[in-house]
Design a protein around this motif. Structure first.
Motif, PDB file in Angstrom:
ATOM      1  N   HIS A 145      43.860  30.912  32.112  1.00 13.51           N
ATOM      2  CA  HIS A 145      44.926  32.511  33.464  1.00 13.51           C
ATOM      3  C   HIS A 145      44.808  33.374  32.755  1.00 13.51           C
ATOM      4  N   CYS A 146      45.434  32.806  31.404  1.00 13.00           N
ATOM      5  CA  CYS A 146      46.060  34.277  30.038  1.00 13.00           C
ATOM      6  C   CYS A 146      44.854  35.223  29.647  1.00 13.00           C
ATOM      7  N   ALA A 147      43.865  35.132  29.515  1.00 13.81           N
ATOM      8  CA  ALA A 147      42.593  35.300  29.211  1.00 13.81           C
ATOM      9  C   ALA A 147      42.559  36.219  30.122  1.00 13.81           C
ATOM     10  N   LEU A 148      42.148  35.755  31.523  1.00 11.74           N
ATOM     11  CA  LEU A 148      41.725  36.409  32.252  1.00 11.74           C
ATOM     12  C   LEU A 148      42.383  37.435  33.025  1.00 11.74           C
ATOM     13  N   GLY A 149      44.227  37.078  33.072  1.00 12.78           N
ATOM     14  CA  GLY A 149      45.024  37.893  33.356  1.00 12.78           C
ATOM     15  C   GLY A 149      44.668  38.914  32.459  1.00 12.78           C
ATOM     16  N   VAL A 150      45.246  39.041  31.064  1.00 13.42           N
ATOM     17  CA  VAL A 150      45.086  40.150  30.419  1.00 13.42           C
ATOM     18  C   VAL A 150      43.588  41.092  30.227  1.00 13.42           C
ATOM     19  N   GLN A 151      42.478  40.429  30.749  1.00 11.24           N
ATOM     20  CA  GLN A 151      41.367  41.621  31.197  1.00 11.24           C
ATOM     21  C   GLN A 151      41.709  42.215  32.510  1.00 11.24           C
ATOM     22  N   TYR A 152      42.460  41.785  33.087  1.00 14.38           N
ATOM     23  CA  TYR A 152      42.940  42.689  34.202  1.00 14.38           C
ATOM     24  C   TYR A 152      44.443  43.555  34.025  1.00 14.38           C
ATOM     25  N   GLY A 153      44.424  43.398  33.039  1.00 13.86           N
ATOM     26  CA  GLY A 153      46.145  44.017  32.798  1.00 13.86           C
ATOM     27  C   GLY A 153      47.584  43.025  33.510  1.00 13.86           C
ATOM     28  N   MET A 154      47.561  41.675  33.750  1.00 10.11           N
ATOM     29  CA  MET A 154      48.555  41.315  34.079  1.00 10.11           C
ATOM     30  C   MET A 154      49.225  41.098  33.048  1.00 10.11           C
ATOM     31  N   GLY A 155      50.915  41.299  34.710  1.00 10.19           N
ATOM     32  CA  GLY A 155      51.959  41.328  33.490  1.00 10.19           C
ATOM     33  C   GLY A 155      52.401  39.677  33.412  1.00 10.19           C
ATOM     34  N   ALA A 156      54.061  40.170  32.899  1.00 11.38           N
ATOM     35  CA  ALA A 156      53.965  37.955  32.689  1.00 11.38           C
ATOM     36  C   ALA A 156      54.909  37.829  33.887  1.00 11.38           C
ATOM     37  N   ARG A 157      55.302  38.338  35.163  1.00  7.29           N
ATOM     38  CA  ARG A 157      55.904  38.467  35.709  1.00  7.29           C
ATOM     39  C   ARG A 157      54.455  37.280  37.304  1.00  7.29           C
ATOM     40  N   SER A 158      53.585  38.409  37.223  1.00  6.43           N
ATOM     41  CA  SER A 158      52.110  38.210  37.681  1.00  6.43           C
ATOM     42  C   SER A 158      51.619  36.657  37.500  1.00  6.43           C
ATOM     43  N   LEU A 159      51.646  36.660  35.954  1.00  5.74           N
ATOM     44  CA  LEU A 159      50.704  35.660  35.314  1.00  5.74           C
ATOM     45  C   LEU A 159      52.244  34.372  35.728  1.00  5.74           C
ATOM     46  N   ALA A 160      53.105  34.638  35.520  1.00  4.72           N
ATOM     47  CA  ALA A 160      53.868  33.673  35.668  1.00  4.72           C
ATOM     48  C   ALA A 160      53.386  32.766  37.295  1.00  4.72           C
TER      49      ALA A 160
END
Length: 543
Positions: free
Chosen positions: A362-377
Motif C-alpha cells: 500500500h505504501c508503494a502504490l500510494g507513493v505512485q499516486y502521491g498519497m500523503g501520510a494521513r491518507s496512507l494511515a
C-alpha cells in the motif's frame, strides 16, 4: 513527413445505425480528396464491396473519431487503411490537461478554434488549422491504434445472456434483496438510501479511520470505498453493493444478438491517453462481480493477460533506480521493498510476512499516486506517525526514484507540459495537481505500451475482446488458446521494451474455457449471493 508525401489525402465521414451491442450498419459515406477536390457520396445501397478511395500506404485516411469510421469499414468488409490520421485523437493530444477529459465532437473542436463547418468540409478546416501542430509520425501511430480499437470493438466480450436476461427481468427485486442481505451486517441503509451517520458509527465501532473531505464529513465516493476495501476486507461487501447500485443498469448493458458486449472504447478520452469506456456500458465498468457474466462461447476460451505491477515497473525503469529495478525483477516488488528497507528478514515470504508485505504494498502504490501520510494511515488503519515512517522508508530505500520524481514535477511546471514515450502530451498549468503530474509518466507510458501491444496483436489476427487498463482479454478456440496466450505475452513484452528499453515487464495470465466463466476474486462473494437470489426468484420457481 508531410501531406505532399501522399499521393492522395482522403477526408472520410460515415453515418451509421448503431444498435446497442451490435456492430454498426453503415448507411451513408461522404469522402473528399483534399487536393483534387473529388467528392464521393454513397448511400447504403451504393456501398459496394470495395472502398471508393485507396487504402494502401500511398494514401492518407483522415477522420474525426476514426474508430467509428473504421468500424464501418470493417462492417462493409473493406480493407483497413494503411495510414490513418484521427483528428479527434490529435485534438485530445494537443489539449490534454488544458481541457477537461471527455468527448469533443467535430463541431466542438472547430468552435474552440474559432472555425465552423460540418462533415468533410469541417474536417478539412480542422486539418488545416491543426496541421502545423501535428507530430505526424506519432500521430500515425495513434491512428494505427484507432484501427486496433475498431477491431476490438467489433469482436466484443462474450457474456452469459441467459443469466443477464434473468438479471434484467428481476433487477428491481434483486436490488432490494441485495440491500437486505448485505446490509444485515452493517445496518446503514434505510430503504434504498445509504445513511452516512450510520456508516460513520459502523466504521468507528470497527476501528476503521474513514477518510474525510472536511471535518465531520465522510468521503463516500466510490473511489474511496474501493481503496478502503483493499485495506479492510470487511468493507468489500458494502463497496460492491454501493458500486452495483450506482453503476449497474442491466437494461443498459449493450449486448448484441450474438451475445457480445460492445460499446465505444473511447480511446484517448483520459488525459493520460488511456481509454475511458462508459462505466455503465462496458462489462468491466460496474462492480467487479458483474464480470462473472463474462463467459466463453461453446468451443472457445478466454485469457486475461495483464502486466504485473506495471506502474511500479515503469517507475523503476524511468527513474533508473537500481534498487527499485531489482525489486521489480525479484518477482514480488512489495516484499522486496520490505526486505530492502530492513523491515522483514531476507528469507521472508508472502506467507510468513503477509501483513508486512501488505503494508509495504500500500505504501508503494500510494507513493505512485502521491498519497500523503494521513491518507496512507487511513488506508492502513495505523497512526499517522507510522505512515510517515513508511513513506520515509520509501524515500531512503529509493532515493534515485525520488530525485527523478522531483525533477519530473519541476520540469512539468517549467516547460508547461510532459510527454510520454510516443508523444502523448499533458499540458501543465500553474494550477495543475502535483500528484497527477508525478503520476502522469506512469499512466501515460503504461497506455503507450498497451496500445502498441493492441496494434501488433489485432494486426496479427489475434482476437482481442477488450483492453482493460493494463490488461487484455483475448479469445481463441479452446485448443488454440495456449498458443494465442504465448503470442499475446510476447507482444506485450516487446511493447514494454519499446517504451522501456532493456527493461521488459512481466505478464500474468488467467485462462477460462467454456463452460467456465471469468471471475474476479474480489467479486466472488457478491456473485454467489446474486446467483443464490436469482435461483430463489419467481423465474426460478416457475421454471
Amino acid at each position: 513527413m508531410g501531406l505532399d508525401d501522399y499521393r492522395e489525402v482522403w477526408l472520410v465521414r460515415f453515418e451509421a445505425l448503431r444498435r446497442p451491442g451490435e456492430c454498426p450498419t453503415p448507411v451513408c459515406l461522404t469522402a473528399r480528396e483534399l487536393r483534387g477536390g473529388r467528392l464521393v457520396r454513397l448511400e447504403q445501397g451504393g456501398l459496394g464491396p470495395t472502398p471508393p478511395y485507396p487504402c494502401g500506404p500511398e494514401a492518407l485516411f483522415v477522420a474525426y473519431d476514426a474508430p467509428a469510421a473504421l468500424g464501418c469499414q470493417l462492417a462493409l468488409g473493406w480493407p483497413m487503411p494503411a495510414q490513418v490520421l484521427d483528428l479527434h485523437a490529435e485534438y485530445r493530444c494537443l489539449t490534454a490537461g488544458a481541457l477537461p477529459p471527455g468527448d469533443y465532437d467535430l463541431s466542438a473542436a472547430l468552435a474552440r478554434l474559432g472555425l465552423d463547418g460540418a462533415g468533410v468540409d469541417g474536417l478539412a478546416r480542422l486539418l488545416a488549422a491543426m496541421w502545423p501542430h501535428l507530430d505526424l509520425p506519432r500521430a500515425l501511430l495513434r491512428g494505427r491504434y484507432t484501427a486496433a480499437v475498431a477491431r476490438m470493438e467489433a469482436v466484443g466480450v462474450p457474456v452469459d445472456v441467459d443469466r443477464l436476461d434473468r438479471l434484467r427481468a428481476e433487477w428491481g427485486r434483486l436490488q432490494d434483496a441485495l440491500i437486505r442481505g448485505v446490509d444485515s451486517r452493517y445496518g446503514v441503509y434505510q430503504a434504498r438510501k445509504f445513511n452516512p451517520v450510520r456508516w460513520r458509527a459502523w466504521a468507528n465501532r470497527h476501528g476503521i479511520p474513514w477518510p474525510r473531505t472536511a471535518p465531520g464529513r465522510l468521503d463516500l465516493s466510490l473511489d474511496t470505498f474501493r481503496d478502503m476495501a483493499e485495506a479492510y476486507p470487511e468493507v468489500r461487501p458494502m463497496q460492491e453493493l454501493r458500486a452495483t447500485l450506482a453503476l449497474l443498469r442491466p437494461a443498459e448493458l449493450p449486448v448484441g444478438r450474438d451475445g457480445r458486449n460492445r460499446c465505444p472504447l473511447r480511446p484517448f478520452a483520459a488525459k493520460t491517453g488511456r481509454n475511458a469506456p462508459s462505466t455503465t456500458q462496458f462489462i468491466f465498468g460496474p462492480a467487479v462481480w458483474v464480470r462473472g457474466l463474462i463467459r466463453p462461447q461453446p468451443g472457445m476460451a478466454l485469457a486475461y493477460v495483464d502486466y504485473e505491477q506495471q506502474e511500479f515497473g515503469i517507475a523503476a525503469a524511468l527513474s533508473q533506480d537500481q534498487a527499485m529495478m531489482a525489486a521489480y525483477r525479484s518477482g514480488d516488488p512489495y516484499l522486496a521493498f520490505a526486505k530492502q528497507a530492513g523491515a522483514v528478514p531476507a528469507d521472508a515470504t508472502k506467507v510468513t510476512h503477509r501483513d508486512q508485505r501488505e503494508r509495504f504494498k500500500h505504501c508503494a502504490l500510494g507513493v505512485q499516486y502521491g498519497m500523503g501520510a494521513r491518507s496512507l494511515a487511513g488506508r492502513l488503519g495505523v497512526p499517522v506517525a507510522q505512515a510517515q515512517e513508511l513513506l520515509a522508508l520509501h524515500r531512503r530505500t529509493y532515493p534515485t526514484y525520488w530525485r527523478w520524481s522531483d525533477a519530473v514535477e519541476r520540469h512539468a511546471y517549467a516547460a508547461g507540459r510532459l510527454r510520454a514515450a510516443f508523444g502523448w502530451t499533458l499540458r501543465v498549468g500553474a494550477d495543475a495537481n502535483a500528484r497527477s503530474v508525478r503520476n502522469f509518466p506512469l499512466q501515460a507510458n503504461g497506455a503507450e505500451m498497451l496500445r502498441l501491444a493492441c496494434c501488433a496483436l489485432t494486426e496479427g489476427g489475434v482476437r482481442v475482446c477488450a483492453p482493460v487498463h493494463d490488461a487484455l482479454l483475448i479469445e481463441a478456440p479452446a485448443g488454440d488458446i495456449d498458443q494465442a496466450v504465448a503470442v499475446c505475452e510476447e507482444a506485450m513484452r516487446r511493447a514494454s521494451e519499446y517504451v522501456l528499453p532493456g527493461f521488459p515487464l512481466r505478464t500474468d495470465v488467467k485462462v477460462v474455457r467454456h463452460p467456465e466463466r471469468y471471475m474476479d476474486p474480489r467479486g466472488r462473494e457478491m456473485w454467489d449471493n446474486m446467483c443464490w437470489l436469482l435461483d430463489r426468484g419467481p423465474a426460478a420457481r416457475s421454471a
